[in-house]
Design an enzyme around this catalytic site. Structure first.
Site, short mmCIF file in Angstrom:
data_model
loop_
_atom_site.label_atom_id
_atom_site.label_comp_id
_atom_site.label_asym_id
_atom_site.label_seq_id
_atom_site.Cartn_x
_atom_site.Cartn_y
_atom_site.Cartn_z
N SER A 1 6.80 3.36 -9.17
CA SER A 1 6.77 1.95 -8.79
C SER A 1 7.16 1.10 -9.99
O SER A 1 6.59 1.26 -11.08
CB SER A 1 5.36 1.56 -8.34
OG SER A 1 5.33 0.22 -7.91
N LYS B 1 10.74 2.63 -6.43
CA LYS B 1 10.17 1.54 -5.61
C LYS B 1 10.17 0.28 -6.47
O LYS B 1 9.66 0.30 -7.59
CB LYS B 1 8.75 1.91 -5.19
CG LYS B 1 7.85 0.77 -4.73
CD LYS B 1 6.61 1.33 -4.08
CE LYS B 1 5.40 0.43 -4.34
NZ LYS B 1 4.19 0.94 -3.62
N LYS C 1 9.05 -3.65 -6.86
CA LYS C 1 8.22 -4.75 -6.39
C LYS C 1 9.13 -5.96 -6.17
O LYS C 1 10.02 -6.22 -6.98
CB LYS C 1 7.16 -5.11 -7.45
CG LYS C 1 6.09 -4.05 -7.60
CD LYS C 1 5.25 -3.95 -6.35
CE LYS C 1 4.09 -3.03 -6.56
NZ LYS C 1 3.22 -2.94 -5.39
N ASP D 1 8.54 -3.12 -2.23
CA ASP D 1 7.16 -3.43 -1.85
C ASP D 1 6.90 -4.91 -2.13
O ASP D 1 7.01 -5.35 -3.27
CB ASP D 1 6.18 -2.57 -2.65
CG ASP D 1 4.73 -2.77 -2.19
OD1 ASP D 1 3.85 -2.10 -2.75
OD2 ASP D 1 4.49 -3.57 -1.27
N GLU E 1 7.99 -2.29 2.22
CA GLU E 1 6.54 -2.11 2.30
C GLU E 1 5.82 -3.45 2.38
O GLU E 1 6.08 -4.35 1.58
CB GLU E 1 6.09 -1.33 1.06
CG GLU E 1 4.67 -0.86 1.05
CD GLU E 1 4.33 -0.08 -0.23
OE1 GLU E 1 5.27 0.40 -0.92
OE2 GLU E 1 3.14 0.03 -0.55
N ASP F 1 0.94 -0.91 4.18
CA ASP F 1 0.02 -0.51 3.11
C ASP F 1 -1.28 -1.25 3.35
O ASP F 1 -2.18 -0.74 4.04
CB ASP F 1 0.67 -0.84 1.75
CG ASP F 1 -0.25 -0.66 0.55
OD1 ASP F 1 0.24 -0.78 -0.59
OD2 ASP F 1 -1.45 -0.39 0.72
N LYS G 1 -3.33 5.45 1.16
CA LYS G 1 -4.10 5.42 -0.08
C LYS G 1 -5.55 5.73 0.30
O LYS G 1 -6.20 4.93 0.99
CB LYS G 1 -4.06 4.04 -0.73
CG LYS G 1 -2.71 3.59 -1.23
CD LYS G 1 -2.78 2.15 -1.74
CE LYS G 1 -1.44 1.68 -2.23
NZ LYS G 1 -1.48 0.24 -2.60
N GLY H 1 -0.35 4.49 -4.55
CA GLY H 1 -1.12 4.55 -5.80
C GLY H 1 -1.76 3.22 -6.12
O GLY H 1 -1.32 2.17 -5.64
C1 LIG Z 1 -1.57 -3.48 -8.95
S1 LIG Z 1 -0.49 -2.98 -7.66
C2 LIG Z 1 -1.37 -1.72 -6.84
C3 LIG Z 1 -0.89 -1.61 -5.41
C4 LIG Z 1 0.55 -1.16 -5.32
N1 LIG Z 1 0.72 0.13 -5.97
C5 LIG Z 1 1.89 0.48 -6.52
O1 LIG Z 1 2.87 -0.23 -6.55
C6 LIG Z 1 1.93 1.84 -7.16
C7 LIG Z 1 1.03 1.83 -8.37
C8 LIG Z 1 0.94 3.23 -8.95
O2 LIG Z 1 1.98 3.74 -9.41
O3 LIG Z 1 -0.16 3.81 -8.89
C9 LIG Z 1 1.02 -1.11 -3.88
O4 LIG Z 1 0.86 -2.14 -3.20
O5 LIG Z 1 1.53 -0.11 -3.40
MG LIG Z 2 2.02 -1.41 -1.57
#
Ligand SMILES: CSCC[C@@H](NC(=O)CCC(=O)O)C(=O)O
Ligand SMILES: [Mg+2]
Length: 365
Positions: A133, A159, A161, A186, A211, A236, A260, A288
């Site tokens: 991510s 991925k 953001k 995402d 996402e 998610d 998750k 994650g």
């Molecule tokens: C602080 S962002 C945590 C939530 C986010 N998680 C990620 O982007 C992956 C984070 C990781 O690599 O664990 C999601 O919405 O999927």
């Molecule tokens: Mg997410």
């Protein structure tokens, strides 16, 4: 199993670099571990969210309180992992706090039997492909440098953001620079249905999925959006139970689910969601929450179940931490290996844990 002691250890672990999402920027993993000592073995888990309720409504302070005052009293002194959900059902919500409690109890139980969580859950792979991510950056060149580094490390999927103002152009830049790399985005609920035409511009980039574009409670909105964009919608934050998954699938609000265990109350419910999704032909992958090795280990076991057909977000520990409270999980040829030891297959390194612990609270003894 007879519970003899429940300890909560606050930890603060610096991130190797700031991680920016549509809802904020993290520089430290600031959460707590739970240690459950039973008459047969001890178990560990971690609370997956943060000090502020920005990803979801739960946060460290509230989770500590609800565990102390409402959840731990309902599972002591005798309990099995399978009983935790029913014992705590009267408490509304608090899925991440419940997941923390159930997982530590499950870890202790499995360790007492000498069974790995992978065997218990039904893992069918010894290693899983790893995705990564990538946060929102200050510039596109900075983003491309980050993505180049992760691809060089061997990550199987990228991925990104996104948020309004940082979406089409960064995705275009990554697609143009790195060709047909597996790519997804995402939004962490940053858009509304009014953005449908704008989000449709992402269709040209052949993304695996988009996402959680809309608010977590907007299942109907996602179903309407799914009729207006080609990119598959993945949920998610909206999916907190197998029932949510069944509803979202029935309403065609998603074609992929990010599972998750922390968000859904633990690994038992995570497996139920996996089963519901597989029964409907919906691919899933393991999300994650920047977990330490205490959460990363069991997440790898979950990611090895047969329905987890897309690379997840369980990256190497070094993606976030120069030093972790456990031995690091490493990326090897684009794969992460599933721990095979009893229980979650990993435990804190006592000296390191001590160094990263900022406070301890004994919830039961
Ligand atoms: C602080 S962002 C945590 C939530 C986010 N998680 C990620 O982007 C992956 C984070 C990781 O690599 O664990 C999601 O919405 O999927
Ligand atoms: Mg997410």
């Amino acid at each position: 199993m007879k519970i003899e002691r429940v300890e909560l250890l606050h930890v603060a672990i610096p991130l190797v670099s700031p991680f920016r999402t549509s809802f904020g920027t993290m520089t430290t993993k600031d959460t707590f571990l739970l240690r459950v000592v039973t008459d047969a073995a001890e178990g560990w888990s971690e609370f997956a969210a943060d000090p502020e309720p920005l990803y979801c409504s739960e946060f460290v302070g509230a989770a500590e309180l609800v565990l102390d005052q409402h959840l731990v009293p309902r599972v002591t002194p005798e309990v099995t992992a399978a009983e935790v959900q029913a014992r705590t059902h009267a408490i509304k919500g608090h899925q991440l706090a419940k997941a923390t409690l159930e997982t530590a109890i499950l870890d202790a139980e499995l360790r007492s039997y000498g069974m790995s969580i992978g065997t218990f859950l039904g893992a069918t792979a010894a290693k899983v492909p790893a995705g990564v991510s990538v946060g929102i950056k200050n510039s596109i060149p900075e983003l491309l440098a980050d993505v180049e580094g992760y691809l060089a490390e061997g990550y199987a999927r990228i991925k990104l953001k996104i948020e309004p103002g940082w979406d089409v152009e960064p995705v275009r830049a990554v697609r143009e620079r790195f060709g047909d790399v597996l790519l997804q985005v995402d939004a962490n609920t940053a858009y509304t249905l009014a953005d449908a035409e704008h989000l449709r511009r992402l269709d040209e980039f052949d993304l695996l999925l988009v996402e959680q574009p809309l608010e977590e409670d907007d299942i109907r909105g996602h179903a309407l959006l799914a009729q207006r964009i080609r990119t598959p919608i993945c949920l998610d934050e909206s999916i907190t139970s197998a029932k949510d998954a069944a509803t979202a699938i029935a309403l065609d609000a998603c074609r992929v689910i990010n599972i998750k265990p922390a968000r859904v109350g633990g690994y038992l419910e995570a497996r139920r969601i996996h089963d519901v999704a597989v029964a409907h032909g919906i691919p899933v992958w393991c999300g994650g929450m920047l977990e330490t090795g205490i959460g990363r280990g069991p997440n790898l076991a979950l990611a090895a179940l047969p329905g987890f057909v897309l690379p997840g977000d369980v990256s190497a520990s070094r993606r976030y931490f120069a030093e972790d409270v456990t031995e690091p999980f490493e990326l090897k040829d684009g794969f992460m290996h599933v721990p095979t030891g009893p229980g979650i297959g990993i435990e804190p390194i006592p000296e390191t844990l001590k160094r990263f612990t900022t406070a301890t609270n004994v919830l039961y003894s």
